[in-house]
Design a protein around this motif. Structure first.
Motif, PDB file in Angstrom:
ATOM      1  N   UNK A 109      43.170  41.333  39.422  1.00  0.00           N
ATOM      2  CA  UNK A 109      43.420  42.480  38.541  1.00  0.00           C
ATOM      3  C   UNK A 109      44.854  42.972  38.718  1.00  0.00           C
ATOM      4  N   UNK A 110      45.547  43.126  37.607  1.00  0.00           N
ATOM      5  CA  UNK A 110      46.919  43.639  37.626  1.00  0.00           C
ATOM      6  C   UNK A 110      46.869  45.149  37.859  1.00  0.00           C
ATOM      7  N   UNK A 111      47.300  45.587  39.029  1.00  0.00           N
ATOM      8  CA  UNK A 111      47.215  47.013  39.369  1.00  0.00           C
ATOM      9  C   UNK A 111      48.545  47.737  39.183  1.00  0.00           C
ATOM     10  N   UNK A 112      49.407  47.177  38.345  1.00  0.00           N
ATOM     11  CA  UNK A 112      50.657  47.884  38.024  1.00  0.00           C
ATOM     12  C   UNK A 112      50.444  48.868  36.884  1.00  0.00           C
ATOM     13  N   UNK A 153      34.091  37.290  44.567  1.00  0.00           N
ATOM     14  CA  UNK A 153      34.305  38.721  44.341  1.00  0.00           C
ATOM     15  C   UNK A 153      35.731  39.108  44.732  1.00  0.00           C
ATOM     16  N   UNK A 154      36.214  38.572  45.850  1.00  0.00           N
ATOM     17  CA  UNK A 154      37.586  38.846  46.285  1.00  0.00           C
ATOM     18  C   UNK A 154      38.575  38.263  45.286  1.00  0.00           C
ATOM     19  N   UNK A 155      38.286  37.069  44.777  1.00  0.00           N
ATOM     20  CA  UNK A 155      39.142  36.422  43.783  1.00  0.00           C
ATOM     21  C   UNK A 155      39.257  37.276  42.528  1.00  0.00           C
ATOM     22  N   UNK A 156      38.147  37.837  42.083  1.00  0.00           N
ATOM     23  CA  UNK A 156      38.137  38.661  40.879  1.00  0.00           C
ATOM     24  C   UNK A 156      38.942  39.943  41.096  1.00  0.00           C
ATOM     25  N   UNK A 157      38.698  40.609  42.223  1.00  0.00           N
ATOM     26  CA  UNK A 157      39.389  41.871  42.503  1.00  0.00           C
ATOM     27  C   UNK A 157      40.894  41.650  42.636  1.00  0.00           C
ATOM     28  N   UNK A 158      41.275  40.588  43.342  1.00  0.00           N
ATOM     29  CA  UNK A 158      42.701  40.322  43.568  1.00  0.00           C
ATOM     30  C   UNK A 158      43.426  39.912  42.294  1.00  0.00           C
ATOM     31  N   UNK A 205      31.948  54.180  28.344  1.00  0.00           N
ATOM     32  CA  UNK A 205      30.613  53.667  27.990  1.00  0.00           C
ATOM     33  C   UNK A 205      30.260  52.406  28.770  1.00  0.00           C
ATOM     34  N   UNK A 206      28.970  52.232  29.030  1.00  0.00           N
ATOM     35  CA  UNK A 206      28.525  51.055  29.770  1.00  0.00           C
ATOM     36  C   UNK A 206      28.893  49.770  29.039  1.00  0.00           C
ATOM     37  N   UNK A 207      28.811  49.787  27.717  1.00  0.00           N
ATOM     38  CA  UNK A 207      29.160  48.592  26.949  1.00  0.00           C
ATOM     39  C   UNK A 207      30.621  48.212  27.173  1.00  0.00           C
ATOM     40  N   UNK A 208      31.480  49.207  27.315  1.00  0.00           N
ATOM     41  CA  UNK A 208      32.900  48.942  27.572  1.00  0.00           C
ATOM     42  C   UNK A 208      33.112  48.352  28.961  1.00  0.00           C
ATOM     43  N   UNK A 209      32.333  48.826  29.933  1.00  0.00           N
ATOM     44  CA  UNK A 209      32.480  48.280  31.281  1.00  0.00           C
ATOM     45  C   UNK A 209      32.033  46.824  31.313  1.00  0.00           C
ATOM     46  N   UNK A 210      30.986  46.514  30.564  1.00  0.00           N
ATOM     47  CA  UNK A 210      30.517  45.119  30.505  1.00  0.00           C
ATOM     48  C   UNK A 210      31.594  44.222  29.897  1.00  0.00           C
ATOM     49  N   UNK A 211      32.189  44.677  28.812  1.00  0.00           N
ATOM     50  CA  UNK A 211      33.249  43.893  28.168  1.00  0.00           C
ATOM     51  C   UNK A 211      34.444  43.736  29.103  1.00  0.00           C
ATOM     52  N   UNK A 212      34.777  44.798  29.845  1.00  0.00           N
ATOM     53  CA  UNK A 212      35.886  44.732  30.784  1.00  0.00           C
ATOM     54  C   UNK A 212      35.621  43.698  31.870  1.00  0.00           C
ATOM     55  N   UNK A 213      34.402  43.703  32.395  1.00  0.00           N
ATOM     56  CA  UNK A 213      34.044  42.764  33.454  1.00  0.00           C
ATOM     57  C   UNK A 213      34.137  41.323  32.955  1.00  0.00           C
ATOM     58  N   UNK A 214      33.726  41.092  31.713  1.00  0.00           N
ATOM     59  CA  UNK A 214      33.835  39.742  31.156  1.00  0.00           C
ATOM     60  C   UNK A 214      35.299  39.308  31.062  1.00  0.00           C
ATOM     61  N   UNK A 215      36.159  40.226  30.632  1.00  0.00           N
ATOM     62  CA  UNK A 215      37.589  39.904  30.524  1.00  0.00           C
ATOM     63  C   UNK A 215      38.180  39.617  31.896  1.00  0.00           C
ATOM     64  N   UNK A 216      37.862  40.458  32.857  1.00  0.00           N
ATOM     65  CA  UNK A 216      38.413  40.288  34.208  1.00  0.00           C
ATOM     66  C   UNK A 216      37.910  38.989  34.840  1.00  0.00           C
ATOM     67  N   UNK A 217      36.645  38.654  34.598  1.00  0.00           N
ATOM     68  CA  UNK A 217      36.085  37.430  35.163  1.00  0.00           C
ATOM     69  C   UNK A 217      36.768  36.199  34.566  1.00  0.00           C
ATOM     70  N   UNK A 218      36.975  36.200  33.255  1.00  0.00           N
ATOM     71  CA  UNK A 218      37.648  35.065  32.613  1.00  0.00           C
ATOM     72  C   UNK A 218      39.070  34.914  33.142  1.00  0.00           C
ATOM     73  N   UNK A 219      39.767  36.043  33.268  1.00  0.00           N
ATOM     74  CA  UNK A 219      41.154  36.001  33.746  1.00  0.00           C
ATOM     75  C   UNK A 219      41.239  35.495  35.178  1.00  0.00           C
ATOM     76  N   UNK A 220      40.188  35.740  35.967  1.00  0.00           N
ATOM     77  CA  UNK A 220      40.186  35.313  37.369  1.00  0.00           C
ATOM     78  C   UNK A 220      39.642  33.898  37.543  1.00  0.00           C
ATOM     79  N   UNK A 221      39.180  33.298  36.442  1.00  0.00           N
ATOM     80  CA  UNK A 221      38.629  31.946  36.530  1.00  0.00           C
ATOM     81  C   UNK A 221      37.223  31.901  37.088  1.00  0.00           C
ATOM     82  N   UNK A 222      36.475  33.014  36.969  1.00  0.00           N
ATOM     83  CA  UNK A 222      35.088  33.064  37.444  1.00  0.00           C
ATOM     84  C   UNK A 222      34.187  32.498  36.351  1.00  0.00           C
ATOM     85  N   UNK A 223      33.431  31.470  36.655  1.00  0.00           N
ATOM     86  CA  UNK A 223      32.568  30.835  35.648  1.00  0.00           C
ATOM     87  C   UNK A 223      31.136  31.363  35.682  1.00  0.00           C
TER      88      UNK A 223
END
Length: 316
Positions: A142-145, A135-140, A240-258
């Motif tokens: 995220x590009x917060x710029x 969870x920390x890996x995923x949050x960290x 929309x909830x569907x957008x949040x789900x898609x966002x989470x999938x993108x963020x997880x892939x970018x963070x290397x979460x399998x």
């Protein structure tokens, strides 16, 4: 889209229309006046539509001809094709609908009342849970710029640290983030119109402050807190909830979460992390706004680690 338009006069089943205008009105009234939760309304509307389509295929032409044997046969067939929870939800929808019709004297009895649903006992939740390090890996990661990065970090942090449901999180307004004694608090609008207030973890406090400041939302307390994003700016529209789900999938892939995660993962992750650190089940239930600790236990995945430790004892 207005959720009340899910069921309109044109969507009333032919079998109900044939019973007269009072029957049609009572049918529509059930979905508009009786069912307030939009998610429940969608699920019950789908259940009713599919059952009446099934009746039409079986040659049932009159509302008063529907019997308990029809409902029982439908649920039995449904159980063979779908999961037990799906069959139980459809039966619950039919029970409530026909009860409403019977109370309104459109039907003599409720044909679903005597039908027993499939047995389904849940002792362990199926929601995928992240390890605190993941969870920390995923949050960290995220590009917060950017404002969208600040928004996404704030949303994920909100679900992890306050155990918020995704529906409660995306329904928040700026005024639902407020200062009290002298910490930052969040006000969540839960199911059934209930309000649930929670003090913020210091990390969440940082995430929310930086997002609200970065998005310049403080001047409009009535604005939605978590808005959709288009052309490099917030739109003012709900996310929309569907957008949040898609966002989470993108963020997880970018963070290397399998681990395959979803919107509910972070609520379960927060509860499990809290219990691992010595929190009590009773307090976790209160923080998650659960009516019973039995519900909270479904989010407690500490036993996963015990199981893994035991598996590793098989030294071959």
């Amino acid at each position: 889209m207005n959720q009340l338009t899910i069921i309109t006069a044109s969507n009333v089943p032919a079998l109900v229309v044939a019973a007269g205008s009072r029957a049609s009105y009572r049918f529509l009234e059930f979905f508009t006046a009786q069912i307030r939760n939009p998610h429940t309304r969608r699920a019950y509307a789908r259940a009713a539509a599919e059952f009446f389509d099934w009746l039409a295929a079986k040659g049932v032409a009159r509302l008063e001809a529907i019997e308990s044997v029809h409902v029982a046969t439908y649920i039995e067939e449904l159980q063979r094709a779908q999961s037990a929870p799906t069959a139980k939800l459809r039966l619950a929808a039919l029970r409530r609908l026909f009860d409403w019709m019977a109370i309104g004297q459109i039907m003599a009895t409720n044909p679903a009342a005597a039908v027993r649903g499939p047995r389904h006992v849940v002792r362990r939740g199926k929601t995928p849970v992240l390890d605190p390090a993941e969870a920390r890996q995923l949050i960290d990661a995220i590009d917060t710029t950017t404002v969208i990065g600040l928004r996404d970090r704030a949303l994920i942090g909100l679900m992890v640290y306050s155990f918020a449901r995704i529906g409660a999180a995306i329904g928040m307004r700026v005024e639902d983030v407020y200062t009290q004694n002298p910490r930052l608090w969040v006000r969540l609008h839960e199911k059934g119109g209930k309000q649930h207030a929670m003090p913020c973890h210091h990390n969440l406090e940082t995430y929310l402050h930086e997002y609200i400041d970065g998005a310049a939302l403080a001047s409009d307390p009535k604005a939605l807190l978590l808005q959709s994003y288009s052309r490099a700016q917030l739109t003012g529209n709900p996310l929309p909830q569907a957008n949040t789900y898609a966002m989470i999938q993108r963020r997880a892939r970018a963070a290397g979460i399998t681990t395959k995660i979803g919107n509910h993962t972070f609520r379960a992750t927060g509860v499990t992390a809290y219990l691992k650190n010595g929190g009590t089940l009773e307090r976790a239930a209160a923080m998650a706004n659960h009516a019973s600790t039995r519900t909270t236990q479904l989010y407690d995945r500490r036993s996963d680690e015990v199981s893994l430790d035991e598996v590793e004892r098989v030294a071959i």
